[in-house]
Design a protein around this motif. Structure first.
Motif, PDB file in Angstrom:
ATOM      1  N   LYS A  55      66.612  59.770 133.572  1.00 36.22           N
ATOM      2  CA  LYS A  55      67.306  60.730 134.431  1.00 36.22           C
ATOM      3  C   LYS A  55      66.581  62.087 134.428  1.00 36.22           C
ATOM      4  O   LYS A  55      66.366  62.699 135.471  1.00 36.22           O
ATOM      5  CB  LYS A  55      68.754  60.900 133.934  1.00 36.22           C
ATOM      6  N   THR A  56      66.202  62.517 133.233  1.00 34.39           N
ATOM      7  CA  THR A  56      65.465  63.778 133.118  1.00 34.39           C
ATOM      8  C   THR A  56      64.134  63.684 133.860  1.00 34.39           C
ATOM      9  O   THR A  56      63.754  64.604 134.591  1.00 34.39           O
ATOM     10  CB  THR A  56      65.228  64.122 131.633  1.00 34.39           C
ATOM     11  N   ALA A  57      63.435  62.564 133.689  1.00 33.98           N
ATOM     12  CA  ALA A  57      62.145  62.381 134.365  1.00 33.98           C
ATOM     13  C   ALA A  57      62.314  62.462 135.877  1.00 33.98           C
ATOM     14  O   ALA A  57      61.512  63.077 136.578  1.00 33.98           O
ATOM     15  CB  ALA A  57      61.536  61.035 133.976  1.00 33.98           C
ATOM     16  N   TRP A  58      63.408  61.859 136.369  1.00 29.98           N
ATOM     17  CA  TRP A  58      63.659  61.851 137.806  1.00 29.98           C
ATOM     18  C   TRP A  58      63.847  63.273 138.334  1.00 29.98           C
ATOM     19  O   TRP A  58      63.279  63.664 139.348  1.00 29.98           O
ATOM     20  CB  TRP A  58      64.910  61.008 138.095  1.00 29.98           C
ATOM     21  N   PHE A  59      64.624  64.062 137.625  1.00 30.14           N
ATOM     22  CA  PHE A  59      64.861  65.436 138.089  1.00 30.14           C
ATOM     23  C   PHE A  59      63.639  66.330 137.883  1.00 30.14           C
ATOM     24  O   PHE A  59      63.386  67.219 138.697  1.00 30.14           O
ATOM     25  CB  PHE A  59      66.124  66.010 137.456  1.00 30.14           C
ATOM     26  N   MET A  60      62.881  66.060 136.830  1.00 31.71           N
ATOM     27  CA  MET A  60      61.619  66.806 136.661  1.00 31.71           C
ATOM     28  C   MET A  60      60.698  66.534 137.846  1.00 31.71           C
ATOM     29  O   MET A  60      60.088  67.445 138.406  1.00 31.71           O
ATOM     30  CB  MET A  60      60.902  66.382 135.375  1.00 31.71           C
ATOM     31  N   ALA A  61      60.601  65.257 138.229  1.00 28.36           N
ATOM     32  CA  ALA A  61      59.714  64.883 139.337  1.00 28.36           C
ATOM     33  C   ALA A  61      60.111  65.619 140.613  1.00 28.36           C
ATOM     34  O   ALA A  61      59.261  66.137 141.333  1.00 28.36           O
ATOM     35  CB  ALA A  61      59.740  63.373 139.544  1.00 28.36           C
ATOM     36  N   HIS A  62      61.423  65.677 140.879  1.00 25.96           N
ATOM     37  CA  HIS A  62      61.847  66.373 142.098  1.00 25.96           C
ATOM     38  C   HIS A  62      61.589  67.870 142.017  1.00 25.96           C
ATOM     39  O   HIS A  62      61.232  68.513 143.005  1.00 25.96           O
ATOM     40  CB  HIS A  62      63.319  66.107 142.400  1.00 25.96           C
ATOM     41  N   ARG A  63      61.721  68.438 140.840  1.00 26.59           N
ATOM     42  CA  ARG A  63      61.433  69.865 140.690  1.00 26.59           C
ATOM     43  C   ARG A  63      59.941  70.140 140.854  1.00 26.59           C
ATOM     44  O   ARG A  63      59.543  71.145 141.445  1.00 26.59           O
ATOM     45  CB  ARG A  63      61.934  70.361 139.340  1.00 26.59           C
ATOM     46  N   ILE A  64      59.125  69.245 140.342  1.00 26.60           N
ATOM     47  CA  ILE A  64      57.673  69.419 140.488  1.00 26.60           C
ATOM     48  C   ILE A  64      57.278  69.295 141.965  1.00 26.60           C
ATOM     49  O   ILE A  64      56.448  70.047 142.468  1.00 26.60           O
ATOM     50  CB  ILE A  64      56.909  68.439 139.578  1.00 26.60           C
ATOM     51  N   ARG A  65      57.933  68.354 142.672  1.00 28.91           N
ATOM     52  CA  ARG A  65      57.690  68.238 144.118  1.00 28.91           C
ATOM     53  C   ARG A  65      58.041  69.548 144.824  1.00 28.91           C
ATOM     54  O   ARG A  65      57.338  69.987 145.732  1.00 28.91           O
ATOM     55  CB  ARG A  65      58.540  67.116 144.721  1.00 28.91           C
ATOM     56  N   GLU A  66      59.140  70.143 144.390  1.00 33.74           N
ATOM     57  CA  GLU A  66      59.546  71.412 144.994  1.00 33.74           C
ATOM     58  C   GLU A  66      58.469  72.479 144.740  1.00 33.74           C
ATOM     59  O   GLU A  66      58.139  73.268 145.621  1.00 33.74           O
ATOM     60  CB  GLU A  66      60.908  71.837 144.423  1.00 33.74           C
ATOM     61  N   ALA A  67      57.906  72.482 143.534  1.00 37.23           N
ATOM     62  CA  ALA A  67      56.831  73.434 143.211  1.00 37.23           C
ATOM     63  C   ALA A  67      55.604  73.183 144.078  1.00 37.23           C
ATOM     64  O   ALA A  67      54.857  74.101 144.404  1.00 37.23           O
ATOM     65  CB  ALA A  67      56.465  73.327 141.734  1.00 37.23           C
ATOM     66  N   MET A  68      55.404  71.921 144.462  1.00 37.89           N
ATOM     67  CA  MET A  68      54.233  71.565 145.269  1.00 37.89           C
ATOM     68  C   MET A  68      54.417  71.907 146.747  1.00 37.89           C
ATOM     69  O   MET A  68      53.456  71.924 147.503  1.00 37.89           O
ATOM     70  CB  MET A  68      53.958  70.061 145.140  1.00 37.89           C
ATOM     71  N   ARG A  69      55.659  72.152 147.146  1.00 36.57           N
ATOM     72  CA  ARG A  69      55.937  72.423 148.556  1.00 36.57           C
ATOM     73  C   ARG A  69      55.238  73.706 148.998  1.00 36.57           C
ATOM     74  O   ARG A  69      55.324  74.726 148.333  1.00 36.57           O
ATOM     75  CB  ARG A  69      57.458  72.550 148.757  1.00 36.57           C
ATOM     76  N   ALA A  70      54.543  73.632 150.116  1.00 38.96           N
ATOM     77  CA  ALA A  70      53.809  74.797 150.598  1.00 38.96           C
ATOM     78  C   ALA A  70      54.771  75.829 151.144  1.00 38.96           C
ATOM     79  O   ALA A  70      55.739  75.489 151.810  1.00 38.96           O
ATOM     80  CB  ALA A  70      52.832  74.367 151.685  1.00 38.96           C
ATOM     81  N   GLY A  71      54.518  77.086 150.855  1.00 36.79           N
ATOM     82  CA  GLY A  71      55.352  78.150 151.391  1.00 36.79           C
ATOM     83  C   GLY A  71      54.646  78.834 152.546  1.00 36.79           C
ATOM     84  O   GLY A  71      53.440  78.737 152.681  1.00 36.79           O
ATOM     85  N   GLY A  72      55.394  79.485 153.381  1.00 37.68           N
ATOM     86  CA  GLY A  72      54.818  80.260 154.488  1.00 37.68           C
ATOM     87  C   GLY A  72      54.178  79.373 155.542  1.00 37.68           C
ATOM     88  O   GLY A  72      53.841  78.235 155.263  1.00 37.68           O
ATOM     89  N   ILE A  73      54.062  79.853 156.736  1.00 36.65           N
ATOM     90  CA  ILE A  73      53.302  79.063 157.695  1.00 36.65           C
ATOM     91  C   ILE A  73      52.285  79.932 158.433  1.00 36.65           C
ATOM     92  O   ILE A  73      52.593  80.669 159.350  1.00 36.65           O
ATOM     93  CB  ILE A  73      54.166  78.235 158.672  1.00 36.65           C
ATOM     94  N   THR A  74      51.042  79.827 157.981  1.00 38.15           N
ATOM     95  CA  THR A  74      49.947  80.415 158.736  1.00 38.15           C
ATOM     96  C   THR A  74      49.495  79.329 159.705  1.00 38.15           C
ATOM     97  O   THR A  74      49.548  78.150 159.376  1.00 38.15           O
ATOM     98  CB  THR A  74      48.787  80.791 157.807  1.00 38.15           C
ATOM     99  N   PRO A  75      49.061  79.719 160.905  1.00 42.59           N
ATOM    100  CA  PRO A  75      48.703  78.686 161.872  1.00 42.59           C
ATOM    101  C   PRO A  75      47.523  77.836 161.418  1.00 42.59           C
ATOM    102  O   PRO A  75      46.623  78.321 160.735  1.00 42.59           O
ATOM    103  CB  PRO A  75      48.353  79.474 163.136  1.00 42.59           C
TER     104      PRO A  75
END
Ligand SMILES: [Zn+2]
Length: 316
Positions: free
Chosen positions: A105-125
Motif C-alpha cells: 500500500k505504501t509503495a503504491w502511494f509512493m509511486a503515485h506521489r513520485i508520478r506527481e513529482a514527475m508531472r511537468a509544470g507550466g506550459i511554454t509553447p
C-alpha cells in the motif's frame, strides 16, 4: 543493485543531506514565505525555523513536497525516485514494495506521489520556427464509465471516420522532433478537443506533422505548414514528413502499461502518462543519465503536495 551502495540510498540522514542539496543548491529557502537564507537550525536535525518576523514557521526539506508527512525514511524515497526514473517501461508497486521493503500500500502511494513529482509544470509553447511537431492520437484501456456527459459536443472521429473507438480511452500526443513530448488523456478525441490541445501547446511558426485524420483538418491555416502522411494508403514517411516519434512514444507507453502496470484506473491514466512523458523528456538521447533524471524528479517534488481525500491512505 550496485547503484544503491551510495550512503544516500542507505540511511535517512545522508538522504536528507542529498535532498537538501537538490532542493537548495545555494541557500535554504523557507517553503512557507520564500525568504532566502534566513533561518535558524532547531534541535531536531533537518528541521529549520524561518527567521522572518511574520513567518517564524518550522520546515524541513520535505515541507511542501510530495514527501511531506510521510513516515517512509528518506533513503527509501530516494531509491523509489531512482527506480521509477531509471526503469524505461516503469516499475510496478509490487516491485517497489519488494525493493524498498515497504508495504504494498505504501509503495503504491509512493509511486503515485513520485508520478506527481514527475508531472511537468507550466506550459511554454512547443515547436517554433523551423521546428517540427508531430501530433497523433491513440487509444489505450477501456473506458470505465460510458455514461455520455452533458458537455459532450459533436461526434468523435476516428481514422476510419466511425464514431468512438470501442469504448477505449483516448490519448493525444504532441512530440517535438528530436525533443520533448506532451500527452493528454481526453474524454473524447474529437476535432474540437484535439484542435484546442494542438493550438494551445504548439507555436504558430511550427511545421505540424500528422496523419490524414480529420481531427487535424484546418490546421494549415494556423501553423506555418501542416503536412500529412496518408497511413490509410500505407504511406508512413514522405521526405521528412512522418509521425514516427509520436508512434515510438506510444509504443513504449503501451508496452510498459501492458507489461508492468496492467490495471490502471482511468482516473489515474494522466499520472502514468506524466511518468512516461518525464522519462521520455529526460532520456539518454537528450543527454540525461539515470542519476540526473532521478534528481530532476526529486526537484519536481517541490510545490506539488499531493493530498488524497480518501481515508485509506492515512497509513503512508
Ligand atoms: Zn518563512
Amino acid at each position: 543493485m550496485n547503484a544503491f551502495t551510495a550512503p544516500h540510498f542507505q540511511n535517512d540522514k545522508a538522504a536528507r543531506k542529498f535532498i537538501e542539496k537538490i532542493r537548495w543548491p545555494d541557500e535554504i529557502v523557507c517553503p512557507h514565505c520564500g525568504t532566502v537564507g534566513s533561518y535558524y537550525a532547531t534541535k531536531k536535525e533537518g528541521r529549520y525555523r524561518c527567521a522572518e518576523k511574520l513567518c517564524r514557521k518550522d520546515f524541513t526539506v520535505t515541507t511542501g513536497t510530495v514527501m511531506e508527512s510521510s513516515h517512509v525514511p528518506l533513503h527509501k524515497w530516494l531509491m523509489g525516485f531512482y527506480l521509477m526514473a531509471s526503469s524505461k517501461k516503469g516499475i510496478s508497486a509490487h516491485q517497489l514494495h519488494r525493493s524498498l521493503g515497504v508495504t504494498y500500500k505504501t509503495a503504491w502511494f509512493m509511486a503515485h506521489r513520485i508520478r506527481e513529482a514527475m508531472r511537468a509544470g507550466g506550459i511554454t509553447p512547443m515547436g517554433g520556427e523551423g521546428k517540427i511537431v508531430e501530433a497523433d492520437e491513440t487509444y489505450y484501456g477501456k473506458i470505465e464509465d460510458r455514461k455520455p456527459s452533458p458537455q459532450r459536443k459533436g461526434r468523435p472521429f476516428t481514422k476510419s471516420g466511425k464514431v468512438g473507438v470501442g469504448g477505449k480511452r483516448a490519448i493525444v500526443a504532441l512530440v517535438e522532433r528530436g525533443g520533448r513530448v506532451r500527452t493528454f488523456h481526453v474524454g473524447v478525441a474529437d476535432k474540437v478537443t484535439v484542435s484546442k490541445i494542438v493550438m494551445d501547446n504548439v507555436a504558430r511558426e511550427t511545421r505540424l506533422h500528422t496523419d490524414e485524420s480529420r481531427l487535424y483538418t484546418g490546421s494549415d491555416a494556423y501553423f506555418a505548414t501542416h503536412e500529412t502522411v496518408k497511413h490509410s494508403a500505407k504511406e508512413y514517411v514522405r521526405g521528412d514528413v512522418h509521425t514516427n516519434s509520436a508512434e515510438g512514444y506510444f509504443s513504449i507507453f503501451k508496452r510498459g502499461m501492458r507489461g508492468v502496470y496492467q490495471h490502471c484506473r482511468e482516473k489515474h491514466l494522466h499520472r502514468y502518462l506524466a511518468e512516461y512523458d518525464f522519462r521520455y523528456n529526460h532520456r539518454i538521447a537528450l543527454g540525461c543519465d539515470d542519476g540526473e533524471r532521478a534528481a530532476l524528479a526529486v526537484k519536481g517534488a517541490e510545490g506539488k503536495r499531493l493530498t488524497y481525500r480518501q481515508p485509506d491512505i492515512s497509513g503512508l
